[in-house]
Design a protein around this motif. Structure first.
Motif, short mmCIF file in Angstrom:
data_model
loop_
_atom_site.label_atom_id
_atom_site.label_comp_id
_atom_site.label_asym_id
_atom_site.label_seq_id
_atom_site.Cartn_x
_atom_site.Cartn_y
_atom_site.Cartn_z
N TYR A 138 0.85 -1.19 0.00
CA TYR A 138 0.00 0.00 0.00
C TYR A 138 0.89 1.24 0.00
O TYR A 138 1.84 1.33 0.77
CB TYR A 138 -0.90 -0.01 1.25
N ARG A 179 -0.46 9.02 -2.76
CA ARG A 179 -0.02 10.34 -3.20
C ARG A 179 -1.11 11.37 -2.89
O ARG A 179 -2.31 11.09 -3.09
CB ARG A 179 0.24 10.26 -4.72
N GLY A 180 -0.69 12.52 -2.40
CA GLY A 180 -1.60 13.64 -2.24
C GLY A 180 -1.51 14.51 -3.48
O GLY A 180 -0.56 15.29 -3.62
N GLU A 225 -3.48 4.87 -3.00
CA GLU A 225 -4.50 5.87 -2.66
C GLU A 225 -4.12 7.27 -3.17
O GLU A 225 -3.06 7.79 -2.83
CB GLU A 225 -4.68 5.94 -1.13
N GLU A 281 -7.67 15.03 0.71
CA GLU A 281 -6.67 15.60 1.64
C GLU A 281 -6.17 16.95 1.13
O GLU A 281 -6.10 17.93 1.87
CB GLU A 281 -5.50 14.63 1.80
N GLN A 327 -6.58 7.75 5.25
CA GLN A 327 -5.24 7.23 4.91
C GLN A 327 -4.98 5.93 5.69
O GLN A 327 -4.30 5.04 5.20
CB GLN A 327 -4.15 8.29 5.19
N GLY A 384 8.01 7.68 2.05
CA GLY A 384 8.97 8.54 2.72
C GLY A 384 8.65 8.53 4.21
O GLY A 384 7.48 8.36 4.60
N ASP A 415 8.28 10.77 6.22
CA ASP A 415 7.36 11.83 6.67
C ASP A 415 5.93 11.31 6.89
O ASP A 415 5.14 11.94 7.60
CB ASP A 415 7.33 12.99 5.65
N VAL A 468 14.92 12.39 -1.16
CA VAL A 468 15.75 12.88 -2.26
C VAL A 468 15.87 14.39 -2.04
O VAL A 468 14.84 15.06 -1.87
CB VAL A 468 15.06 12.63 -3.62
N MET A 478 13.35 17.33 -1.71
CA MET A 478 12.79 17.90 -2.93
C MET A 478 11.30 18.06 -2.68
O MET A 478 10.64 17.14 -2.22
CB MET A 478 13.03 16.93 -4.09
P1 TYM Z 1 2.76 13.07 -0.91
O1 TYM Z 1 2.01 13.33 -2.14
O2 TYM Z 1 3.25 14.22 -0.09
O3 TYM Z 1 4.02 12.17 -1.25
C1 TYM Z 1 3.90 10.96 -1.99
C2 TYM Z 1 5.06 10.04 -1.62
O4 TYM Z 1 6.29 10.64 -2.00
C3 TYM Z 1 7.18 10.66 -0.90
N1 TYM Z 1 8.08 11.81 -1.11
C4 TYM Z 1 9.41 11.70 -1.18
N2 TYM Z 1 10.21 10.63 -1.05
C5 TYM Z 1 11.54 10.83 -1.17
N3 TYM Z 1 12.09 12.06 -1.40
C6 TYM Z 1 11.32 13.17 -1.53
N4 TYM Z 1 11.87 14.36 -1.78
C7 TYM Z 1 9.90 13.01 -1.43
N5 TYM Z 1 8.85 13.86 -1.50
C8 TYM Z 1 7.75 13.10 -1.30
C9 TYM Z 1 6.27 10.75 0.32
O5 TYM Z 1 6.91 10.36 1.50
C10 TYM Z 1 5.16 9.80 -0.10
O6 TYM Z 1 5.55 8.47 0.14
N6 TYM Z 1 -0.81 11.87 2.47
C11 TYM Z 1 0.08 11.34 1.45
C12 TYM Z 1 -0.67 10.48 0.42
C13 TYM Z 1 -0.85 9.06 0.88
C14 TYM Z 1 0.18 8.13 1.18
C15 TYM Z 1 -0.47 6.94 1.60
C16 TYM Z 1 1.58 8.23 1.12
C17 TYM Z 1 -2.05 8.42 1.11
N7 TYM Z 1 -1.82 7.15 1.54
C18 TYM Z 1 0.29 5.80 1.94
C19 TYM Z 1 2.33 7.09 1.46
C20 TYM Z 1 1.68 5.92 1.88
C21 TYM Z 1 0.77 12.47 0.70
O7 TYM Z 1 0.30 13.59 0.67
O8 TYM Z 1 1.93 12.08 0.04
#
Ligand code: TYM
Length: 380
Positions: free
Chosen positions: A83, A86-87, A117, A122, A204, A226, A228, A256, A265
């Motif tokens: 699972y 992406r937001g 998802e 969101e 989520q 990630g 976060d 990254v 990034m």
């Molecule tokens: P979002 O859209 O902020 O990020 C999507 C995914 O990208 C990862 N990410 C990164 N990973 C490495 N380096 C970076 N610079 C970088 N920027 C973003 C994020 O950690 C994430 O995995 N609420 C979530 C959406 C979501 C989701 C999930 C994410 C819904 N269900 C389950 C992960 C797992 C969101 O806004 O992700």
């Protein structure tokens, strides 16, 4: 439960913001996640048929919750699922696709399915973005996701505002287990946060339990993301038992960095990110301006060598180039002064542009088949 940030006076990580230079070991300790050990890597290598994904080899994926229990299930041939999500608030950059490239490898190696998802709800709730825009980005971002190479039977796409019937019954059960105070504390919400944003985490979390409902048997998920995103899944693990679901497991990557060297990034600073839809000329310009660990002049670089350990360009080689021999040659040639930054950036540019061109081509094809990836096409 203070879970919102890691702040040792120098850095902070939340699902919405990353500030300062992250010490990943301290962050893992603070979040209460485990670092991936050498013996776990060996176990994955064995189970994956003798190979380890380069993002694992290089420590990009570095921490987890409950990975051991997924490895045990693989060993026993028991069901599990992937699972991630992406937001969709903007075009995708290279950072977003890192967990998805890794997820693709897991799908291929273990024959496992990925639930994905798109949280258009969101982004409407927490950003200043009209709902229609967020929904449009959900469709657009899905094209790049499909372009990573997933087959329709491997990937089940959920768009929150359209596929809510799959999630709502789970989400309200989750909601009943979470107090307002826990959610406020976990995400740093205040009394002026809108109630939609406060409810959103239940959605989520809900996807983590969806495979168990759909397959009508215990199906724990592994979530590549990630780091976060951890606050959501810590809560998910807290409520799982009470709801009779298996605890979701996670595997987290480091960020990254931005082209200018900031830790992550991010779409909030578009000029410091490489977008999947950037044209070649823009990519070249961005890479040529990236922060390096090089010396101020060519002559000094030849004489003293550079420092790849602090170089953004070298970090991108580690993140996007599978070939170990090339990556270590770049490292050694930089250190010895054999390679100057301009040449090195051009080599990276060639690799990144090839990756992006391929994704863009496949995105075009994905337009005709997106429907086959929708969860509603496959599960009633
Ligand atoms: P979002 O859209 O902020 O990020 C999507 C995914 O990208 C990862 N990410 C990164 N990973 C490495 N380096 C970076 N610079 C970088 N920027 C973003 C994020 O950690 C994430 O995995 N609420 C979530 C959406 C979501 C989701 C999930 C994410 C819904 N269900 C389950 C992960 C797992 C969101 O806004 O992700």
């Amino acid at each position: 439960m203070e879970t919102r940030t890691q702040d040792t006076a120098s850095f902070e990580v939340t699902p919405w913001e990353v500030r300062g230079k992250v010490d990943y070991r301290k962050l893992a300790e603070h979040f209460g996640v485990k670092l991936i050990t050498e013996s776990e890597l060996e176990q994955i290598r064995k189970l994956a048929g003798g190979e380890l994904h380069y993002l694992l080899r290089r420590g990009f994926f570095f921490a987890h919750r409950g990975l051991d229990s997924i490895l045990q299930r693989i060993e026993k041939g028991q069901r599990w699922a992937l699972y991630t999500g992406r937001g969709p608030s903007a075009d995708l950059h290279l950072g977003h696709i890192l967990p998805w490239m890794f997820a693709k490898w897991l799908c291929d190696r273990f024959g496992v399915e990925l639930f994905f998802e798109m949280t258009d709800d969101e982004k409407f709730l927490v950003r200043d973005l009209p709902l229609e825009e967020a929904n449009k980005y959900a469709y657009d971002n899905a094209l790049t996701l499909i372009a990573i190479g997933f087959k329709p039977e491997q990937l089940h796409l959920i768009i929150d505002t359209e596929d809510i019937k799959y999630l709502y019954r789970i989400a309200i059960r989750v909601a009943k287990c979470l107090t307002l105070s826990t959610v406020k504390h976990t995400f740093g919400f205040t009394d002026s946060t809108n109630v939609g944003a406060v409810f959103f985490p239940t959605l989520q979390i809900a996807v983590a339990f969806l495979p168990t409902e759909l397959y009508r048997e215990e199906t724990p998920v592994l979530i590549p993301a990630g780091i976060d995103q951890d606050p959501y899944f810590r809560l998910a693990r807290d409520v799982a038992d009470r709801l009779g679901y298996p605890k979701p497991c996670t595997i987290y990557c480091k960020f990254v960095p931005a082209l200018t060297g900031e830790e992550k990034m991010s779409s909030s600073r578009p000029e410091t990110a490489i977008y999947i839809l950037d044209d070649d000329k823009t990519v070249k310009k961005k890479i040529m301006n990236a922060l390096t660990g090089g010396q101020p002049t060519k002559e000094l670089q030849r004489k003293l060598g550079g420092n790849p350990d602090v170089c953004v360009v070298y970090r991108y080689f580690q993140a996007y180039v599978d070939d170990d021999s090339l990556v270590s040659k770049i490292y050694n040639d930089c250190k010895s002064g054999n390679l100057i930054c301009g040449e090195c950036k051009l080599i990276l540019y060639e690799h990144i542009v090839r990756l992006l061109q391929e994704l863009r081509e496949r995105r075009e094809k994905a337009k005709d088949v997106l429907e086959y990836y929708r969860i509603s096409t496959k599960f009633r």
